[in-house]
Motif scaffolding. Structure first.
Motif, PDB file in Angstrom:
ATOM      1  N   ALA A 198     -24.829  75.227 -95.186  1.00  0.00           N
ATOM      2  CA  ALA A 198     -26.027  74.453 -95.518  1.00  0.00           C
ATOM      3  C   ALA A 198     -26.801  74.016 -94.265  1.00  0.00           C
ATOM      4  CB  ALA A 198     -25.643  73.218 -96.340  1.00  0.00           C
ATOM      5  N   LEU A 199     -26.199  74.184 -93.091  1.00  0.00           N
ATOM      6  CA  LEU A 199     -26.877  73.805 -91.854  1.00  0.00           C
ATOM      7  C   LEU A 199     -28.015  74.778 -91.552  1.00  0.00           C
ATOM      8  CD1 LEU A 199     -23.751  73.026 -89.630  1.00  0.00           C
ATOM      9  CD2 LEU A 199     -25.245  71.361 -90.780  1.00  0.00           C
ATOM     10  N   ALA A 200     -29.135  74.249 -91.118  1.00  0.00           N
ATOM     11  CA  ALA A 200     -30.274  75.071 -90.706  1.00  0.00           C
ATOM     12  C   ALA A 200     -29.908  75.812 -89.417  1.00  0.00           C
ATOM     13  CB  ALA A 200     -31.494  74.182 -90.484  1.00  0.00           C
ATOM     14  N   PRO A 201     -30.640  76.878 -89.085  1.00  0.00           N
ATOM     15  CA  PRO A 201     -30.310  77.648 -87.871  1.00  0.00           C
ATOM     16  C   PRO A 201     -30.170  76.795 -86.599  1.00  0.00           C
ATOM     17  CG  PRO A 201     -31.864  78.874 -89.201  1.00  0.00           C
ATOM     18  CD  PRO A 201     -31.726  77.510 -89.849  1.00  0.00           C
ATOM     19  N   ALA A 202     -31.073  75.862 -86.353  1.00  0.00           N
ATOM     20  CA  ALA A 202     -30.982  75.022 -85.151  1.00  0.00           C
ATOM     21  C   ALA A 202     -29.754  74.107 -85.201  1.00  0.00           C
ATOM     22  CB  ALA A 202     -32.251  74.192 -84.980  1.00  0.00           C
ATOM     23  N   GLU A 203     -29.418  73.638 -86.402  1.00  0.00           N
ATOM     24  CA  GLU A 203     -28.239  72.789 -86.561  1.00  0.00           C
ATOM     25  C   GLU A 203     -26.959  73.588 -86.316  1.00  0.00           C
ATOM     26  OE1 GLU A 203     -29.203  71.808 -90.561  1.00  0.00           O
ATOM     27  OE2 GLU A 203     -30.086  69.884 -90.015  1.00  0.00           O
ATOM     28  N   ARG A 204     -26.975  74.854 -86.696  1.00  0.00           N
ATOM     29  CA  ARG A 204     -25.823  75.719 -86.437  1.00  0.00           C
ATOM     30  C   ARG A 204     -25.627  75.909 -84.936  1.00  0.00           C
ATOM     31  NH1 ARG A 204     -25.917  80.488 -91.066  1.00  0.00           N
ATOM     32  NH2 ARG A 204     -25.975  79.076 -92.851  1.00  0.00           N
ATOM     33  N   VAL A 205     -26.721  76.041 -84.205  1.00  0.00           N
ATOM     34  CA  VAL A 205     -26.617  76.161 -82.746  1.00  0.00           C
ATOM     35  C   VAL A 205     -26.010  74.885 -82.166  1.00  0.00           C
ATOM     36  CG1 VAL A 205     -27.916  76.375 -80.587  1.00  0.00           C
ATOM     37  CG2 VAL A 205     -28.478  77.845 -82.537  1.00  0.00           C
ATOM     38  N   SER A 206     -26.447  73.720 -82.636  1.00  0.00           N
ATOM     39  CA  SER A 206     -25.870  72.459 -82.161  1.00  0.00           C
ATOM     40  C   SER A 206     -24.384  72.372 -82.480  1.00  0.00           C
ATOM     41  CB  SER A 206     -26.580  71.263 -82.790  1.00  0.00           C
ATOM     42  OG  SER A 206     -27.872  71.135 -82.289  1.00  0.00           O
ATOM     43  N   ARG A 207     -24.005  72.770 -83.662  1.00  0.00           N
ATOM     44  CA  ARG A 207     -22.603  72.667 -84.091  1.00  0.00           C
ATOM     45  C   ARG A 207     -21.700  73.651 -83.361  1.00  0.00           C
ATOM     46  NH1 ARG A 207     -18.184  73.442 -84.723  1.00  0.00           N
ATOM     47  NH2 ARG A 207     -16.750  72.953 -86.403  1.00  0.00           N
ATOM     48  N   PHE A 208     -22.154  74.899 -83.192  1.00  0.00           N
ATOM     49  CA  PHE A 208     -21.302  75.956 -82.641  1.00  0.00           C
ATOM     50  C   PHE A 208     -21.670  76.366 -81.215  1.00  0.00           C
ATOM     51  CE2 PHE A 208     -20.974  76.509 -87.250  1.00  0.00           C
ATOM     52  CZ  PHE A 208     -19.597  76.536 -87.396  1.00  0.00           C
ATOM     53  N   ASN A 209     -22.741  75.807 -80.674  1.00  0.00           N
ATOM     54  CA  ASN A 209     -23.220  76.131 -79.334  1.00  0.00           C
ATOM     55  C   ASN A 209     -23.724  77.563 -79.226  1.00  0.00           C
ATOM     56  OD1 ASN A 209     -23.849  75.183 -76.776  1.00  0.00           O
ATOM     57  ND2 ASN A 209     -22.000  76.046 -75.888  1.00  0.00           N
ATOM     58  N   ALA A 210     -24.058  78.157 -80.365  1.00  0.00           N
ATOM     59  CA  ALA A 210     -24.610  79.517 -80.410  1.00  0.00           C
ATOM     60  C   ALA A 210     -25.124  79.761 -81.829  1.00  0.00           C
ATOM     61  CB  ALA A 210     -23.539  80.550 -80.070  1.00  0.00           C
ATOM     62  N   PRO A 211     -26.082  80.667 -81.983  1.00  0.00           N
ATOM     63  CA  PRO A 211     -26.545  81.001 -83.337  1.00  0.00           C
ATOM     64  C   PRO A 211     -25.394  81.562 -84.169  1.00  0.00           C
ATOM     65  CG  PRO A 211     -28.022  81.909 -81.676  1.00  0.00           C
ATOM     66  CD  PRO A 211     -26.808  81.402 -80.949  1.00  0.00           C
ATOM     67  N   GLN A 212     -25.396  81.236 -85.454  1.00  0.00           N
ATOM     68  CA  GLN A 212     -24.337  81.705 -86.353  1.00  0.00           C
ATOM     69  C   GLN A 212     -24.942  82.219 -87.658  1.00  0.00           C
ATOM     70  OE1 GLN A 212     -20.955  81.688 -85.491  1.00  0.00           O
ATOM     71  NE2 GLN A 212     -21.754  81.042 -83.508  1.00  0.00           N
ATOM     72  N   SER A 213     -24.500  83.388 -88.078  1.00  0.00           N
ATOM     73  CA  SER A 213     -24.901  83.930 -89.382  1.00  0.00           C
ATOM     74  C   SER A 213     -23.951  83.378 -90.446  1.00  0.00           C
ATOM     75  CB  SER A 213     -24.800  85.453 -89.352  1.00  0.00           C
ATOM     76  OG  SER A 213     -23.436  85.842 -89.230  1.00  0.00           O
ATOM     77  N   ASP A 214     -24.330  83.580 -91.708  1.00  0.00           N
ATOM     78  CA  ASP A 214     -23.425  83.193 -92.790  1.00  0.00           C
ATOM     79  C   ASP A 214     -22.089  83.926 -92.661  1.00  0.00           C
ATOM     80  OD1 ASP A 214     -25.216  81.410 -93.893  1.00  0.00           O
ATOM     81  OD2 ASP A 214     -25.778  82.703 -95.582  1.00  0.00           O
ATOM     82  N   ALA A 215     -22.129  85.198 -92.285  1.00  0.00           N
ATOM     83  CA  ALA A 215     -20.893  85.981 -92.144  1.00  0.00           C
ATOM     84  C   ALA A 215     -20.006  85.417 -91.040  1.00  0.00           C
ATOM     85  CB  ALA A 215     -21.220  87.447 -91.862  1.00  0.00           C
ATOM     86  N   SER A 216     -20.593  85.020 -89.916  1.00  0.00           N
ATOM     87  CA  SER A 216     -19.767  84.475 -88.839  1.00  0.00           C
ATOM     88  C   SER A 216     -19.197  83.110 -89.220  1.00  0.00           C
ATOM     89  CB  SER A 216     -20.534  84.412 -87.520  1.00  0.00           C
ATOM     90  OG  SER A 216     -21.619  83.531 -87.612  1.00  0.00           O
ATOM     91  N   ILE A 217     -19.937  82.334 -89.986  1.00  0.00           N
ATOM     92  CA  ILE A 217     -19.408  81.049 -90.461  1.00  0.00           C
ATOM     93  C   ILE A 217     -18.271  81.283 -91.458  1.00  0.00           C
ATOM     94  CG2 ILE A 217     -19.960  78.982 -91.808  1.00  0.00           C
ATOM     95  CD1 ILE A 217     -22.657  78.921 -90.363  1.00  0.00           C
ATOM     96  N   ARG A 218     -18.422  82.269 -92.335  1.00  0.00           N
ATOM     97  CA  ARG A 218     -17.321  82.594 -93.261  1.00  0.00           C
ATOM     98  C   ARG A 218     -16.066  82.973 -92.485  1.00  0.00           C
ATOM     99  NH1 ARG A 218     -21.368  84.900 -96.250  1.00  0.00           N
ATOM    100  NH2 ARG A 218     -20.985  86.979 -95.412  1.00  0.00           N
ATOM    101  N   ALA A 219     -16.214  83.786 -91.450  1.00  0.00           N
ATOM    102  CA  ALA A 219     -15.069  84.204 -90.644  1.00  0.00           C
ATOM    103  C   ALA A 219     -14.438  83.002 -89.928  1.00  0.00           C
ATOM    104  CB  ALA A 219     -15.493  85.269 -89.639  1.00  0.00           C
ATOM    105  N   TYR A 220     -15.263  82.114 -89.397  1.00  0.00           N
ATOM    106  CA  TYR A 220     -14.774  80.903 -88.730  1.00  0.00           C
ATOM    107  C   TYR A 220     -13.949  80.054 -89.700  1.00  0.00           C
ATOM    108  CZ  TYR A 220     -15.042  76.085 -87.006  1.00  0.00           C
ATOM    109  OH  TYR A 220     -14.746  74.798 -86.646  1.00  0.00           O
ATOM    110  N   VAL A 221     -14.500  79.776 -90.870  1.00  0.00           N
ATOM    111  CA  VAL A 221     -13.809  78.926 -91.839  1.00  0.00           C
ATOM    112  C   VAL A 221     -12.513  79.598 -92.317  1.00  0.00           C
ATOM    113  CG1 VAL A 221     -13.976  77.839 -94.122  1.00  0.00           C
ATOM    114  CG2 VAL A 221     -15.893  77.685 -92.513  1.00  0.00           C
ATOM    115  N   ALA A 222     -12.527  80.914 -92.451  1.00  0.00           N
ATOM    116  CA  ALA A 222     -11.317  81.637 -92.868  1.00  0.00           C
ATOM    117  C   ALA A 222     -10.194  81.498 -91.837  1.00  0.00           C
ATOM    118  CB  ALA A 222     -11.637  83.107 -93.104  1.00  0.00           C
ATOM    119  N   ARG A 223     -10.543  81.314 -90.565  1.00  0.00           N
ATOM    120  CA  ARG A 223      -9.538  81.203 -89.492  1.00  0.00           C
ATOM    121  C   ARG A 223      -9.000  79.788 -89.307  1.00  0.00           C
ATOM    122  NH1 ARG A 223     -13.515  84.124 -86.742  1.00  0.00           N
ATOM    123  NH2 ARG A 223     -14.001  82.262 -85.525  1.00  0.00           N
TER     124      ARG A 223
END
Length: 160
Positions: A24-49
């Motif tokens: 649900a995070l906007a693209p800029a918020e994802r950069v703040s959270r992860f320190n890099a742009p994140q796609s939905d697929a990369s977030i799914r992979a992160y949460v799975a790990r």
């Protein structure tokens, strides 16, 4: 503090809620959270790990909905790396500070030596300073390190 604003520890059954929060995070918020742009697929992979048994995953919000605020303290030996995010409608309500404080208290009580915060997170330094936590800044990533342990100023706080 009311129950919906109290951090609670999530287990693996809450993985879909953590995923919904992060996506649900906007693209800029994802950069703040992860320190890099994140796609939905990369977030799914992160949460799975995420290892919900080893790591600390905290949420604030109703237990049956995506969290208003979410923190993940990934553990590697005696060090934890903290990432956290708050959904836009809930910013400014102190939720990130509650998560940060709860994660630091938990880390100190569970044998960690320090908590690292990603360099790009705009709130980490402000929160650590506001909680008057001991902290060290570095020029290379991670730029903010919070030493923790039994002598830590927050060691006598209740943990999640």
């Amino acid at each position: 503090m009311s129950a919906p604003h109290r951090p609670r520890r999530l287990d693996a059954a809450a993985r879909p809620l953590a995923l919904a929060h992060l996506q649900a995070l906007a693209p800029a918020e994802r950069v703040s959270r992860f320190n890099a742009p994140q796609s939905d697929a990369s977030i799914r992979a992160y949460v799975a790990r995420i290892d919900f048994e080893r790591d600390l995953v905290l949420a604030i919000g109703p237990p049956t909905h995506p969290p208003r605020a979410l923190a993940h303290l990934g553990i590697a030996g005696r060090v934890g790396e903290l990432g956290f995010s708050v959904l836009a409608p809930w910013r400014g309500a102190g939720l990130a500070t509650r998560l940060f404080e709860a994660a630091v208290v938990w880390a100190g009580r569970n044998g960690l030596d320090r908590v690292l915060c990603i360099e790009g997170h705009p709130a980490a330094r402000r929160i650590a300073a506001g909680l008057d936590l001991p902290r060290r800044y570095r020029f290379e990533p991670p730029r903010l390190t919070v030493p923790v342990g039994p002598a830590h100023p927050l060691a006598h706080q209740p943990s999640p």
